[in-house]
Write a protein that holds these residues in place. Structure first.
Motif, PDB file in Angstrom:
ATOM      1  N   SER A 321      17.163   2.830 -15.994  1.00  0.00           N
ATOM      2  CA  SER A 321      16.184   4.200 -16.229  1.00  0.00           C
ATOM      3  C   SER A 321      14.749   3.628 -16.743  1.00  0.00           C
ATOM      4  O   SER A 321      14.588   2.687 -17.385  1.00  0.00           O
ATOM      5  N   GLN A 322      13.928   4.720 -16.543  1.00  0.00           N
ATOM      6  CA  GLN A 322      12.688   4.223 -16.938  1.00  0.00           C
ATOM      7  C   GLN A 322      12.546   4.846 -18.269  1.00  0.00           C
ATOM      8  O   GLN A 322      11.690   4.469 -19.219  1.00  0.00           O
ATOM      9  N   GLY A 323      13.579   5.281 -18.906  1.00  0.00           N
ATOM     10  CA  GLY A 323      13.981   5.631 -20.254  1.00  0.00           C
ATOM     11  C   GLY A 323      14.089   7.196 -20.444  1.00  0.00           C
ATOM     12  O   GLY A 323      13.773   8.061 -19.829  1.00  0.00           O
ATOM     13  N   GLU A 339      10.192   6.510 -28.629  1.00  0.00           N
ATOM     14  CA  GLU A 339      11.417   5.732 -28.982  1.00  0.00           C
ATOM     15  C   GLU A 339      12.507   6.210 -27.759  1.00  0.00           C
ATOM     16  O   GLU A 339      12.945   7.333 -27.578  1.00  0.00           O
ATOM     17  N   ALA A 340      12.818   5.142 -27.322  1.00  0.00           N
ATOM     18  CA  ALA A 340      13.732   5.470 -26.031  1.00  0.00           C
ATOM     19  C   ALA A 340      15.277   5.360 -26.603  1.00  0.00           C
ATOM     20  O   ALA A 340      15.476   4.563 -27.531  1.00  0.00           O
ATOM     21  N   GLU A 341      16.155   6.402 -26.113  1.00  0.00           N
ATOM     22  CA  GLU A 341      17.275   6.549 -26.552  1.00  0.00           C
ATOM     23  C   GLU A 341      18.354   7.181 -25.521  1.00  0.00           C
ATOM     24  O   GLU A 341      17.814   8.188 -24.728  1.00  0.00           O
ATOM     25  N   PHE A 342      19.379   6.453 -25.421  1.00  0.00           N
ATOM     26  CA  PHE A 342      20.293   7.060 -24.442  1.00  0.00           C
ATOM     27  C   PHE A 342      20.870   8.448 -25.179  1.00  0.00           C
ATOM     28  O   PHE A 342      21.295   8.467 -26.097  1.00  0.00           O
ATOM     29  N   PRO A 404      13.399  -1.784 -16.702  1.00  0.00           N
ATOM     30  CA  PRO A 404      14.252  -0.626 -17.000  1.00  0.00           C
ATOM     31  C   PRO A 404      14.926  -0.878 -18.231  1.00  0.00           C
ATOM     32  O   PRO A 404      15.456  -2.032 -18.320  1.00  0.00           O
ATOM     33  N   HIS A 405      15.291   0.199 -18.672  1.00  0.00           N
ATOM     34  CA  HIS A 405      16.356   0.250 -19.636  1.00  0.00           C
ATOM     35  C   HIS A 405      17.718   0.122 -19.049  1.00  0.00           C
ATOM     36  O   HIS A 405      18.064   1.090 -18.098  1.00  0.00           O
TER      37      HIS A 405
END
Length: 629
Positions: A321-323, A339-342, A404-405
């Protein structure tokens, strides 16, 4: 202050109750002794014992008058004179010292955006490292059995309403820090024990209202280290009478991020050390099923998440993903800020979206809304707990501006079953919705596009989402059978109400979007892409991500003309097809890579009877395709 620390050390060594009352107080010694406390409750409790404390003070302090205040230690008698104010703005020159998160919330003014107050609370908790250590030591001292419990993501336990109706975690009334009250732990334990232990043993160990205290007591649980974090809930689709409208409404709140708690139990005068060990083991089992609010959305899950419902199944997944972003999203100026997080809540939101996309083609809006509340839960018209729960255990490989993440792990689906529903229909429905969602779209930012590179902004775009063991092939009969099975599962749970029928649900227009529906005006195509490259094989996204081999035939067609692609910041593009600012695209495109078969893209066009989208469908049919709807 050395003298005061010596007093505290002596009180603690002698197990004097004054220690617990005064350990958070800060004395300032001048002509008098001024004790400052973090809360009003702590001040009042200590103030009642001032005479006993005076006997414990150093000789040079014992003749001094003792006074008490809350929150603001002051460094001299001069500073304790009446406040001097800045004549220009009327504000006090005297700065206030913040001791804990609750005090920070009380001292921070709210504007139209509550985030500054929440950020102040998070920063204040950074000063509580020593307090958490001390509280942990206290639990270890009082308890005969202890264990640590770790949470994989966020936790929200208890809480109060206030601060512009934000749901805050519960704060300790004396220490002002987040914690898990013993009552919450006991509640989770009772719920688990009712299903797994005898009633007599449960009542013996935990007690009853009629028979009094049980054999074991459970202590309040505190984090081992600061863990408060600004969180964000952003409902995107909202029921408005009989329509579901696109109304993103971000709500900032506080939760605990990946905390570890020290849990302690001890026997009462009625119990034994063996009783404490039994309750400790019970608590471990109970907490593995989750605690707090929104457990059904992934909150409050431990690293050993297990199912607590009778019907459950696991799916291995990968998501590139792009985040995903919560409280701190990217900006136009810097798309990689934040801050990216699932977020497991995003998964639940996606499944709700596809639930409505199918349900509104089968039921009236009223029945659809009622069934959605039964399955996924609802707040209005009254609070309702849903019968479906979702948990995710995952690892992540952080992305950057050019990559990507990558998130991969296990999705756990759980379902309660109503007595009138045979077998495990609700779980089957949740499974089918998950399979549909992974084949037609994605999750998180860019969920309506396959993963690719899009210059100049936002660069990396879209996502790729796959279930390891549920990949539909490029075959019309398999897809038709799957969609029919999905609808049959819906009808097994809830047949359409008598004398009601689905209403025509247009997806709306730019800036006034309604829920997408898989109805007679929707077109679903499978576009064959023989040379499509799997995202894991892309080595240079800025270079390869713009090529046909990554974009795929369908996405390349969408981007081929301003008549189709989304409207950009410069005003180019067509919101009626590709969407735009505040307008989700009317077209979803997802790449699919069935095992040992030719890859393809699934293209869904909602409201295909609209003129511009009909033109896109005409061009789409020129590609090698299979039409499903």
């Amino acid at each position: 202050m050395k003298e005061w620390q010596q007093v505290l050390d002596k009180l603690k060594k002698n197990k004097n109750p004054l220690y617990d009352l005064y350990k958070d107080g800060i004395p300032e010694v001048g002509k008098e002794i001024l004790f400052s406390f973090p809360t009003e409750e702590a001040k009042q409790a200590a103030q009642k014992k001032w005479q006993k404390l005076q006997k414990q003070l150093p000789p040079l302090w014992q003749g001094k008058r003792i006074t008490y205040t809350v929150g603001v230690p002051q460094s001299s008698a001069r500073e304790r004179s009446p406040d001097k104010t800045n004549k220009k703005n009327g504000k006090s020159r005297r700065s206030q010292r913040i001791f804990n998160p609750l005090q920070a919330l009380n001292h921070t003014l709210f504007s139209d955006r509550p985030e500054p107050a929440l950020i102040a609370a998070v920063k204040a908790e950074d000063n509580c490292e020593a307090l958490y250590k001390e509280l942990t030591q206290k639990t270890e001292y009082l308890a005969t059995e202890t264990f640590d419990v770790e949470f994989i993501w966020r936790v929200r336990v208890g809480g109060i309403r206030g601060f512009r109706e934000l749901l805050l975690p519960v704060f300790h009334p004396v220490y002002g820090v987040p914690y898990v009250p013993s009552s919450s732990l006991k509640g989770v334990l009772r719920a688990w024990a009712r299903q797994h232990q005898s009633k007599s043993e449960l009542e013996r160990l935990l007690g009853t209202l009629d028979d009094g205290v049980g054999c074991v007591q459970i202590f309040d649980a505190f984090p081992l280290a600061p863990c408060l974090d600004v969180d964000m809930a952003t409902p995107q689709w909202t029921w408005d009478n009989d329509r579901v409208t696109y109304q993103p409404a971000p709500h900032a709140l506080l939760s605990m991020l990946e905390p570890t708690f020290k849990i302690g139990v001890a026997p009462t005068s009625r119990g034994t050390s063996e009783d404490a060990r039994i309750v400790r083991d019970w608590l471990k089992e109970a907490l593995s099923l989750g605690i707090g609010s929104r457990v059904g959305s992934g909150y409050g899950r431990t690293t050993k998440s297990r199912s607590s419902l009778p019907h459950n199944i696991e799916y291995a997944f990968q998501l590139r993903s792009q985040g995903m972003y919560g409280a701190v999203p990217p900006t136009k100026e810097n798309r990689w800020q934040g801050e990216a997080e699932f977020r497991p809540t995003a998964l639940r939101g996606v499944l709700r979206y596809w639930f409505r996309a199918v349900a509104l083609s089968l039921y009236s809006p009223t029945q659809c809304k009622d069934l959605e509340g039964q399955l996924f839960g609802a707040i209005e018209p009254q609070s309702q707990e849903g019968s479906l729960r979702i948990a995710v255990d995952w690892t992540e490989d952080g992305g950057d501006g050019n990559n990507p993440h990558l998130y991969e792990g296990i999705i756990l689906l759980e379902a309660k079953e109503a007595k009138e529903v045979k077998e495990s229909s609700r779980l089957k429905l949740l499974e089918r919705l998950l399979i549909l969602a992974t084949h037609l779209g994605g999750m998180g930012r860019g969920s309506r596009r396959s993963l690719h590179w899009n210059d100049p902004y936002p660069g990396l775009r879209g996502c790729y989402w796959q279930l390891e063991e549920s990949k539909l092939p490029y075959k019309k009969k398999d897809w038709l059978a799957f969609i029919q099975d999905l609808k049959t599962t819906f009808l097994a749970i809830a047949p359409p109400a008598p004398n009601s029928s689905p209403s025509s649900q247009s997806p709306g227009k730019p800036k006034k979007r309604y829920q997408d529906v898989l109805d007679s005006n929707t077109r679903l195509f499978l576009v064959l892409c023989p040379g499509l490259k799997h995202p894991e094989k892309v080595r240079d996204w800025p270079k390869e991500g713009k090529q046909l081999s990554v974009r795929g035939e369908a996405l390349d067609l969408l981007y081929s003309s301003d008549k189709f692609k989304g409207r950009n910041q410069q005003g180019r593009g067509n919101e009626n097809v590709g969407g735009g600012l505040k307008t989700p695209s009317f077209v979803t495109i997802q790449s699919n890579f069935p095992d040992d078969e030719i890859p393809y893209q699934a293209v869904t066009v909602f409201g295909a009877n609209q003129r511009d989208r009909a033109a896109f469908v005409t061009e789409l049919k020129k590609l090698t395709h299979i039409q499903i709807l």
